[in-house]
Design a protein around this motif. Sequence first.
Motif, PDB file in Angstrom:
ATOM      1  N   MET A 193       7.291 -89.461 -16.845  1.00  0.00           N
ATOM      2  CA  MET A 193       7.477 -89.156 -18.268  1.00  0.00           C
ATOM      3  C   MET A 193       6.840 -87.850 -18.697  1.00  0.00           C
ATOM      4  O   MET A 193       7.550 -86.920 -19.013  1.00  0.00           O
ATOM      5  N   THR A 219      11.377 -99.047 -17.646  1.00  0.00           N
ATOM      6  CA  THR A 219      10.871 -97.677 -17.544  1.00  0.00           C
ATOM      7  C   THR A 219      11.274 -97.028 -16.230  1.00  0.00           C
ATOM      8  O   THR A 219      11.639 -95.852 -16.186  1.00  0.00           O
ATOM      9  N   PHE A 223      13.085 -93.901 -18.411  1.00  0.00           N
ATOM     10  CA  PHE A 223      12.172 -92.777 -18.634  1.00  0.00           C
ATOM     11  C   PHE A 223      11.700 -92.154 -17.331  1.00  0.00           C
ATOM     12  O   PHE A 223      11.466 -90.943 -17.263  1.00  0.00           O
ATOM     13  N   SER A 269      15.985 -97.595 -24.477  1.00  0.00           N
ATOM     14  CA  SER A 269      15.209 -96.728 -23.585  1.00  0.00           C
ATOM     15  C   SER A 269      16.093 -95.700 -22.900  1.00  0.00           C
ATOM     16  O   SER A 269      15.714 -94.521 -22.776  1.00  0.00           O
ATOM     17  N   ALA A 273      15.845 -91.643 -23.144  1.00  0.00           N
ATOM     18  CA  ALA A 273      15.646 -90.858 -21.925  1.00  0.00           C
ATOM     19  C   ALA A 273      16.704 -89.764 -21.800  1.00  0.00           C
ATOM     20  O   ALA A 273      16.393 -88.609 -21.482  1.00  0.00           O
TER      21      ALA A 273
END
Length: 408
Positions: A193, A219, A223, A269, A273
Motif C-alpha cells: 500500500m 487486502t 490494495f 476495496s 485500489a
Amino acid sequence: MSSSTMIMKKISLKNIASPKGFKATGIHCGLKHKKKDLALLFSEVPASVAGVFTTNAIKAAPLLITKDVVYQTGKIQAIIVNSGNANACTGKQGMADAYTMQKLTAEKLGIARNLVGVASTGVIGEMMKMDPIITGIQQLEPIDELEGAIGFSQSIMTTDTVTKNTAYKTMIDGKEVIIAGTAKGSGMIEPNMATMLGFITTDANIESKYLQSALKSITDITFNSITVDGDTSTNDMVIVMANGMAENNTLTPDHPEWENFVKTLHAVSQDLAKMIAKDGEGATKLIEVEVKGAISDVEARKIAKTVVGSPLVKTAVFGNDANWGRIIAAVGYSGATLDPYAITIHLGSTKVVENGEPVSFSEEDLIVYLKQPEVKIFVDIHQGAGHGLAWGCDLTYDYVQINASYRS
C-alpha cells in the motif's frame, strides 16, 4: 439467502457517510497554503474496527497510535486525519504531537481517547505545525450529508488529482447494509500500500475479529495488488469501521449471508485500489494485468504485479509501444514457476505471443488500442489453475517532474 443469490448494488452518491450513524467533514486549517488539510470521520456509536498497516520498519507516529486502537482497544469511534505533513521520522515530539491530536479530538467529541485513530500524510521528516491543528480541531463539525463526505475526501489528498470514493449496498437478514470507502494515494504504492490511506465505513453488525480476517484476505487481492513506483512509505493504512446500526444479526463466517458482506467489502476495496492505480502521479492510463494458468493464485498475483510494476512495461504503455518483449521478460523474472514455451500473451483482444513465440499482429491497431485510458494485458502460462489481477499505471515525464519538486 445463499451467496448465489447475493444482492449487491453500487450507490450513485458515493459517500463515506452513507452508512447509518456516520458523519464526516474536512476543512483548511493552515498546514497547506490553500487546500483543505484536516478531516474528521465519526461514528455515533463505538464501532468494531479492523486495520492493515505498512510493512515498512519505519512507521509514522500517527500510525503507531492507530495500530494500538485497532489491536488493543478493538473499537473505534473517530479518525482525525491531516494532509500536508506525514509526522514521520519526527522522534519523541512527533509522537507527542500525534497523541495531542488524538486527545483534542476525543475532547471535542466527548468520547474516550482510545476510541480515536490518527492518520497523517505528506512530507516525511518535518515537524508538525501544531497551532493550526489545535485551532482546526475545534472547528471540525462532522455531518451526515454529502458535503461533509466530499470535504473529508478532499482534505486527505496530497498529489492526488481526484478524490476517490465508492459505496455499495447489500441485504443481510432483510436489512439494508451499506459499505462505503474513501482513499488517497497516487504514488509509492508498493508492495503493501504505502503512502496510501483508506477509510471504509459500514453499518453492518460484525465483531472486530471477523472484520479483521475479512479485511486481511481482501487486502491481499486489492490494495496489495496495485503498484505505481515500487516504493514503500511510512504512513499507509486501511481502516474499516463497522458500527452495527443496520441491526442485522451478528456476522460471522457461519452466517448464511457472510459472502454478501465479504463480496461487498471486496467490491469497495477493489474500486479504491483501481482508483489509486489510475491516479498514479503523472499517469495517463490505468494498466490491468490478468494472469491465469499459474500453479496458484499467489503465483498468479506475483506475475501480474511484476508485469504491471515493470518500468519498461509502464514506459512502453505510455509510449503506445506494443513491445511485448518487456512483458514476457517481466514474467520471466517474477520468480514464478513457468515453462517459457507455454506462455500466451494478449494486449487487449490481440494475441501477440503464443507458446512463447511471436504472433503476427497489426502494429497500427495496437497503437490505437494503447492510446485508450485503460490498457489490459492478459498472460496465460498454462501451468495450473491459479488466477490473479494487478493494477498500475504508465510512467510519464510528469511523474519525474512531480517527484523532482515534491517539497518545493
